[in-house]
Write an enzyme that holds these catalytic residues in place. Structure first.
Site, mmCIF file in Angstrom:
data_model
loop_
_atom_site.group_PDB
_atom_site.id
_atom_site.type_symbol
_atom_site.label_atom_id
_atom_site.label_comp_id
_atom_site.label_asym_id
_atom_site.label_seq_id
_atom_site.Cartn_x
_atom_site.Cartn_y
_atom_site.Cartn_z
ATOM 1 C CG HIS A 157 -24.155 -14.129 0.934
ATOM 2 N ND1 HIS A 157 -24.082 -15.510 0.870
ATOM 3 C CD2 HIS A 157 -24.826 -13.849 2.083
ATOM 4 C CE1 HIS A 157 -24.688 -16.030 1.923
ATOM 5 N NE2 HIS A 157 -25.146 -15.044 2.685
ATOM 6 N N GLY A 162 -23.633 -19.839 10.777
ATOM 7 C CA GLY A 162 -24.982 -19.398 10.421
ATOM 8 C C GLY A 162 -25.208 -19.234 8.937
ATOM 9 C CD GLN A 163 -21.865 -19.777 3.704
ATOM 10 O OE1 GLN A 163 -20.863 -20.167 4.322
ATOM 11 N NE2 GLN A 163 -21.840 -19.488 2.409
ATOM 12 C CG ASP A 215 -31.689 -10.706 3.028
ATOM 13 O OD1 ASP A 215 -30.579 -11.194 3.294
ATOM 14 O OD2 ASP A 215 -32.768 -11.296 3.263
ATOM 15 C CB ILE A 216 -35.920 -12.430 0.019
ATOM 16 C CG1 ILE A 216 -37.316 -12.528 -0.579
ATOM 17 C CG2 ILE A 216 -35.645 -13.554 0.982
ATOM 18 C CD1 ILE A 216 -37.497 -13.717 -1.512
HETATM 19 P P1 5GP Z 1 -26.714 -16.377 5.218
HETATM 20 O O1 5GP Z 1 -26.314 -17.489 4.302
HETATM 21 O O2 5GP Z 1 -25.848 -15.166 5.080
HETATM 22 O O3 5GP Z 1 -26.810 -16.778 6.653
HETATM 23 O O4 5GP Z 1 -28.195 -15.950 4.852
HETATM 24 C C1 5GP Z 1 -28.637 -15.855 3.522
HETATM 25 C C2 5GP Z 1 -29.457 -14.596 3.348
HETATM 26 O O5 5GP Z 1 -30.021 -14.671 2.056
HETATM 27 C C3 5GP Z 1 -30.601 -14.408 4.343
HETATM 28 O O6 5GP Z 1 -30.507 -13.108 4.913
HETATM 29 C C4 5GP Z 1 -31.861 -14.580 3.490
HETATM 30 O O7 5GP Z 1 -32.911 -13.730 3.889
HETATM 31 C C5 5GP Z 1 -31.362 -14.243 2.096
HETATM 32 N N1 5GP Z 1 -32.070 -14.967 1.031
HETATM 33 C C6 5GP Z 1 -32.336 -16.289 1.005
HETATM 34 N N2 5GP Z 1 -32.971 -16.628 -0.129
HETATM 35 C C7 5GP Z 1 -33.097 -15.475 -0.842
HETATM 36 C C8 5GP Z 1 -33.675 -15.186 -2.120
HETATM 37 O O8 5GP Z 1 -34.205 -16.036 -2.838
HETATM 38 N N3 5GP Z 1 -33.619 -13.888 -2.528
HETATM 39 C C9 5GP Z 1 -33.028 -12.905 -1.763
HETATM 40 N N4 5GP Z 1 -33.020 -11.662 -2.266
HETATM 41 N N5 5GP Z 1 -32.485 -13.155 -0.564
HETATM 42 C C10 5GP Z 1 -32.521 -14.425 -0.106
#
Ligand code: 5GP
Length: 113
Positions: free
Chosen positions: A104, A97-98, A34-35
């Site tokens: 994923h 919260g997506q 995760d970034i």
């Molecule tokens: P969610 O959709 O599960 O709430 O959050 C998406 C997750 O993806 C977050 O934890 C965010 O830090 C991660 N994320 C968003 N953009 C990127 C990216 O470009 N690269 C990576 N490796 N992670 C990302």
């Protein structure tokens, strides 16, 4: 259920159009760091197919794709050396919260902030 957007960032990572720190890849899944990590270990595992969310994936992916994906989650935890202690999470929809609308699973280990 929202329509899958092929321009989401994880779709770009899958197509090699955006970078990632890859941890694992097989026919069913890709895993990368995760970034913005929220735990000492924070890896995302994504299926190779186009699914908006956990609900979309479990409702429409083949049994083979689903089994392969969850096997990959298990493999990733083992490969990261956290299989004795970790948590998995998947945010579903804006209310859950997506933020990125390609299904994923977060694999996290270590103290929570
Ligand atoms: P969610 O959709 O599960 O709430 O959050 C998406 C997750 O993806 C977050 O934890 C965010 O830090 C991660 N994320 C968003 N953009 C990127 C990216 O470009 N690269 C990576 N490796 N992670 C990302």
């Amino acid at each position: 259920m929202s329509v899958y957007d092929r321009n989401n960032i994880f779709a770009k990572i899958l197509r090699g159009e955006a970078p990632c720190r890859k941890v694992y890849e097989d026919d069913h899944a890709l895993a990368f760091h995760d970034i913005f990590p929220k735990a000492a270990v924070h890896v995302l595992v994504i299926p190779k197919g186009e699914y908006v969310s956990f609900v979309d994936f479990t409702g429409t992916a083949s049994a083979d794709a689903q089994a392969g994906f969850w096997r990959a989650v298990d493999t990733v935890a083992r490969q990261l050396g956290v299989s004795e202690g970790f948590r998995i999470a998947s945010h579903v929809g804006p209310a859950g919260g997506q933020v990125v609308f390609h299904f994923h699973v977060h694999v996290m280990s270590g103290p929570r902030p």
